[in-house]
Design a protein around this motif. Structure first.
Motif, PDB file in Angstrom:
ATOM      1  N   ALA A 163      -5.190 -20.320 -15.364  1.00 50.83           N
ATOM      2  CA  ALA A 163      -5.958 -19.990 -16.570  1.00 50.83           C
ATOM      3  C   ALA A 163      -7.404 -20.325 -16.244  1.00 50.83           C
ATOM      4  O   ALA A 163      -7.686 -21.406 -15.716  1.00 50.83           O
ATOM      5  CB  ALA A 163      -5.470 -20.792 -17.772  1.00 50.83           C
ATOM      6  N   ASP A 183       5.827 -17.372 -17.614  1.00 54.07           N
ATOM      7  CA  ASP A 183       5.053 -17.422 -18.858  1.00 54.07           C
ATOM      8  C   ASP A 183       4.886 -18.864 -19.337  1.00 54.07           C
ATOM      9  O   ASP A 183       3.826 -19.251 -19.849  1.00 54.07           O
ATOM     10  CB  ASP A 183       5.744 -16.582 -19.935  1.00 54.07           C
ATOM     11  CG  ASP A 183       5.688 -15.090 -19.628  1.00 54.07           C
ATOM     12  OD1 ASP A 183       4.816 -14.680 -18.839  1.00 54.07           O
ATOM     13  OD2 ASP A 183       6.532 -14.347 -20.172  1.00 54.07           O
ATOM     14  N   THR A 184       5.940 -19.670 -19.166  1.00 54.49           N
ATOM     15  CA  THR A 184       5.860 -21.078 -19.559  1.00 54.49           C
ATOM     16  C   THR A 184       4.822 -21.818 -18.718  1.00 54.49           C
ATOM     17  O   THR A 184       4.025 -22.613 -19.235  1.00 54.49           O
ATOM     18  CB  THR A 184       7.233 -21.751 -19.399  1.00 54.49           C
ATOM     19  OG1 THR A 184       8.175 -21.090 -20.241  1.00 54.49           O
ATOM     20  CG2 THR A 184       7.164 -23.220 -19.768  1.00 54.49           C
ATOM     21  N   HIS A 237       2.251 -20.491 -17.261  1.00 57.35           N
ATOM     22  CA  HIS A 237       0.924 -20.001 -17.656  1.00 57.35           C
ATOM     23  C   HIS A 237       0.463 -20.670 -18.945  1.00 57.35           C
ATOM     24  O   HIS A 237      -0.722 -21.025 -19.082  1.00 57.35           O
ATOM     25  CB  HIS A 237       0.970 -18.483 -17.834  1.00 57.35           C
ATOM     26  CG  HIS A 237      -0.362 -17.894 -18.179  1.00 57.35           C
ATOM     27  ND1 HIS A 237      -0.667 -17.396 -19.437  1.00 57.35           N
ATOM     28  CD2 HIS A 237      -1.497 -17.756 -17.455  1.00 57.35           C
ATOM     29  CE1 HIS A 237      -1.911 -16.964 -19.455  1.00 57.35           C
ATOM     30  NE2 HIS A 237      -2.441 -17.166 -18.270  1.00 57.35           N
ATOM     31  N   ARG A 238       1.380 -20.882 -19.892  1.00 60.39           N
ATOM     32  CA  ARG A 238       0.994 -21.578 -21.130  1.00 60.39           C
ATOM     33  C   ARG A 238       0.573 -23.010 -20.822  1.00 60.39           C
ATOM     34  O   ARG A 238      -0.369 -23.537 -21.435  1.00 60.39           O
ATOM     35  CB  ARG A 238       2.158 -21.570 -22.124  1.00 60.39           C
ATOM     36  CG  ARG A 238       2.377 -20.228 -22.806  1.00 60.39           C
ATOM     37  CD  ARG A 238       3.281 -20.360 -24.016  1.00 60.39           C
ATOM     38  NE  ARG A 238       4.605 -20.817 -23.646  1.00 60.39           N
ATOM     39  CZ  ARG A 238       5.602 -20.009 -23.290  1.00 60.39           C
ATOM     40  NH1 ARG A 238       5.412 -18.703 -23.241  1.00 60.39           N
ATOM     41  NH2 ARG A 238       6.784 -20.495 -22.971  1.00 60.39           N
ATOM     42  N   ASN A 239       1.243 -23.651 -19.873  1.00 61.67           N
ATOM     43  CA  ASN A 239       0.844 -24.994 -19.468  1.00 61.67           C
ATOM     44  C   ASN A 239      -0.551 -24.993 -18.850  1.00 61.67           C
ATOM     45  O   ASN A 239      -1.344 -25.910 -19.076  1.00 61.67           O
ATOM     46  CB  ASN A 239       1.859 -25.566 -18.465  1.00 61.67           C
ATOM     47  CG  ASN A 239       3.067 -26.179 -19.138  1.00 61.67           C
ATOM     48  OD1 ASN A 239       3.099 -27.381 -19.379  1.00 61.67           O
ATOM     49  ND2 ASN A 239       4.055 -25.369 -19.439  1.00 61.67           N
ATOM     50  N   GLN A 252      -2.980 -22.816 -19.492  1.00 67.79           N
ATOM     51  CA  GLN A 252      -3.948 -22.608 -20.570  1.00 67.79           C
ATOM     52  C   GLN A 252      -4.195 -23.894 -21.346  1.00 67.79           C
ATOM     53  O   GLN A 252      -5.337 -24.233 -21.674  1.00 67.79           O
ATOM     54  CB  GLN A 252      -3.440 -21.515 -21.514  1.00 67.79           C
ATOM     55  CG  GLN A 252      -3.468 -20.112 -20.931  1.00 67.79           C
ATOM     56  CD  GLN A 252      -2.909 -19.084 -21.889  1.00 67.79           C
ATOM     57  OE1 GLN A 252      -1.902 -19.312 -22.555  1.00 67.79           O
ATOM     58  NE2 GLN A 252      -3.568 -17.934 -21.968  1.00 67.79           N
ATOM     59  N   ASP A 253      -3.117 -24.620 -21.634  1.00 60.33           N
ATOM     60  CA  ASP A 253      -3.267 -25.874 -22.370  1.00 60.33           C
ATOM     61  C   ASP A 253      -4.030 -26.899 -21.543  1.00 60.33           C
ATOM     62  O   ASP A 253      -4.886 -27.630 -22.082  1.00 60.33           O
ATOM     63  CB  ASP A 253      -1.875 -26.415 -22.737  1.00 60.33           C
ATOM     64  CG  ASP A 253      -1.958 -27.689 -23.554  1.00 60.33           C
ATOM     65  OD1 ASP A 253      -2.448 -27.635 -24.694  1.00 60.33           O
ATOM     66  OD2 ASP A 253      -1.530 -28.741 -23.049  1.00 60.33           O
TER      67      ASP A 253
END
Length: 672
Positions: A263, A380-381, A383-385, A387-388
């Motif tokens: 990210a 996807d999981t 990638h969310r990590n 971004q966070d």
């Protein structure tokens, strides 16, 4: 600030073949390493209109003073050479994945006679097997607490193990059956190693066998009416299941893969990696890095390529198979390069990267983008990590880069420097009433500490007392530092004259700082400037930062420069000065402690050098010797009861004196 046109090679002189190039600054220090399919095409892009370049690339080309290249036969060779040069020269404008050492791992020291389970941070060592990384050290200790019920392996240090072997009594873990107590011979070395091998097999994913064995033993004990043993086995089985619950099953086909996601914003990127082994997430790592300065590829593709080369190159060097095999067969889980690497996009040289990774692994590696199913959901999981992680980093570090840039610019304007001081060095002196005089040198680059370049000095020429001590010591440290700079510069220049492309690596001090800070006022500043004048160093600005009013003293000026109390420049100078003070105090205390301890043992009548060495060797350290009893000390050959009592008396007096001195030193610092 250099004009890129001043060192631009003639267009026809740049080859069109693949190769690796490096930009160097005016002092010969390599500041950026890159590779290209066509050197001519890539290098030409750096010398276009600098206003259209990425800010980081623009800063790099204006800092550089020279560009060199090496032609190679294939892109796989270019990948390997680029990685080797980045590791060797540590260029400041390359993306750095360095935070891995901060992640704790569970280490198993298979290279010892009695292997140990422990929490570990740092570089990998041969003969040691690693599990993780974990996000927190407490997670490792929690896992160990659960699993040592079933696998009672040693977790104590070498000193504790040796002490309990001598007293022939196990520690508390041995009494509560969380250690098989090999220190007292409760199990043999072979039996203990088998316990450790079973522990490693369990963490490697071979879990079903152990659960079935425990359940079978529990049922057998119940049928034999041995309910106490059945209850203990039931608790052990519950501990295994709780440990398994902490490792979520995400893929049902026993996948061995690393899942990578990014990210990013205009300047930085967050990288997250999930390590999946045997279908379970075994570890997670994350970094925040500056985006690559290379303008050749898309941002995400460049990030993927840089990450794969640097991360797996380092992992292959540090995390190879241990010297001790487990059960005789090679264990797949210890290979640092997985069978599959899942990335968000494929870089243009994906085929060459795949070949290079396969060479590191020793078998075929798949590099691909997951499109559907469980692997896509896991990507996807991840990638969310990422971004966070980027969002949290920006919240924590909001304005940090801007503040550092503003601080450097503020210092430049306040002191009238030609350029921003990208490299700042600071010297401080520490002593107690003229004894154990030491000096420290700390280095800040781009407003951040560069601890690999820190140095400390044992002062040889200090004489007198009071301020004259500090002035003479400042002069000595300055002279020794810049004599080293001049020596290294001469070596580099000689190598440059001897060959058109010197292979010698520039030393850390072959290039001078932009700003040299001393802790003190007019006498200290003038002493440092006099040394530089004597050595003929003219391109280094010298200032002093006095503690009393935080005024900045410049050589030859009657009045100090007063920076506003809330200025970013003053904050940075204070941080540099305080870091130099901390580093000097740490070295001074360690040196004084060693001297006082050594002098305490020297004072023991009848204790010669041989028996002093025997005492320290037997107990492992003076701290453990101080905690021993007279009876334990007399176990050392040649030491009687009277000598043992004298040793303890001398060490007790030294400890009391050291504590008093430290308290006084801390009080003095608090007063300042």
């Amino acid at each position: 600030m250099a004009d890129p046109a001043s060192y631009r090679p003639p267009p026809g002189s740049i080859p069109v073949q693949p190769g690796v190039y490096r930009f160097s600054d005016a002092h010969g220090r390599v500041i950026y390493v890159g590779k290209a399919k066509s050197l001519r095409s890539r290098l030409t892009s750096y010398f276009a209109d600098i206003a259209g370049l990425h800010p980081r690339t623009r800063q790099m080309v204006t800092t550089a003073a020279k560009v060199e290249w090496t032609v190679v036969a294939t892109e796989v060779e270019a990948l390997q050479l680029e990685y080797n040069w980045i590791k060797e020269f540590d260029p400041r404008f390359n993306v750095r994945y360095r935070d891995d050492k901060s992640y704790p791992v569970l280490a198993v020291t298979l290279n010892e006679e009695y292997p140990r389970l422990m929490v570990y941070r740092g570089p990998r060592r041969k003969g040691v097997r690693y599990f993780g990384p974990y996000s927190h050290a407490w997670a490792i200790r929690e896992t160990l607490d659960l699993l040592t019920r079933v696998f009672p392996a040693r977790t104590c240090s070498a000193g504790v193990f040796k002490r309990h072997s001598q007293i022939e009594r196990p520690c508390l873990l041995g009494y509560i059956d969380k250690c098989s107590a090999p220190c007292v011979g409760r199990v043999s070395a072979e039996q203990h190693r088998q316990i450790v091998v079973d522990f490693c097999d369990f963490l490697s994913g071979k879990t079903d066998r152990f659960a079935r064995d425990l359940e079978r033993q529990m049922n057998a004990a119940a049928e034999e009416l041995d309910f106490e043993r059945a209850a203990r086995l039931r608790d052990d089985l519950g501990a295994l299941r709780r440990a398994l619950e902490k490792q979520a099953v995400v893929l049902g086909d026993g996948t061995d893969a690393d899942v990578v996601a990014f990210a990013d914003d205009d300047l930085q990127a967050a990288v997250q990696v999930f390590h999946v082994r045997g279908g379970r997430v075994r570890g997670q790592r994350g970094w925040i890095v500056e985006k690559p300065a290379d303008p050749g590829d898309s941002a995400e593709a460049a990030l993927v390529e840089q990450f794969l080369t640097q991360f797996y190159g380092a992992e292959a060097e540090l995390g190879g198979p241990p010297e001790v095999e487990l059960g005789g067969a090679a264990d797949e889980s210890i290979n640092p390069v997985p069978k599959e690497v899942l990335v968000p996009c494929l870089p243009p040289n994906a085929r060459e990267l795949t070949d290079w990774l396969s060479g590191l692994r020793g078998s075929r590696v798949a590099l691909r983008v997951p499109q559907r199913g469980d692997k896509r959901a896991l990507a996807d999981t991840v990638h969310r990590n990422a971004q966070d992680a980027l969002q949290q980093h920006k919240l924590r570090r909001a304005g940090d880069f801007t503040a550092r840039s503003a601080a450097l610019q503020n210092i430049q304007e306040s002191l009238g420097l030609a350029d921003a001081p990208l490299r700042i060095e600071c010297v401080d002196i520490s002593h107690v009433q003229g004894t154990d005089v030491v000096g420290s040198l700390v280095v800040f680059e781009d407003g951040l500490p560069r601890k690999s370049d820190y140095r400390h000095f044992a002062i040889r020429e200090a004489a007198g007392d009071g301020r004259s001590d500090d002035v003479a010591s400042i002069a000595e440290v300055t002279r020794r530092r810049f004599l080293r700079h001049l020596r290294d510069t001469e070596t580099l220049d000689a190598a440059t004259e001897a060959a058109s492309e010197p292979e010698i690596k520039p030393r850390r001090f072959a290039y001078p700082p932009n700003l040299f800070v001393v802790d003190g006022g007019v006498p200290q500043v003038n002493a440092a400037q006099a040394v530089l004048d004597d050595l003929g160093v003219t391109d280094v600005a010298v200032i002093g930062l006095a503690k009393r009013l935080e005024e900045v003293w410049v050589p030859g000026e009657a009045d100090p420069v007063i920076l506003p109390r809330n200025s970013e420049g003053l904050y940075l100078l204070q941080r540099v000065r305080d870091e130099a003070h901390r580093f000097a105090i740490s070295y001074h205390r360690s040196k004084r402690s060693k001297r006082m301890t050594a002098s305490a043992l020297d004072a023991v009548r009848g204790l010669g050098e041989t028996r002093r060495k025997a005492l320290v060797t037997h107990f492992g350290s003076v701290a453990r010797l101080r905690q021993a009893s007279v009876e334990e000390i007399t176990e050392v050959p040649g030491i009687g009861a009277a000598t043992a009592a004298a040793v303890l008396e001398a060490l007790g007096a030294a400890q009391t004196g050291t504590s008093a001195d430290v308290v006084g030193d801390d009080a003095q610092q608090a007063a300042l």
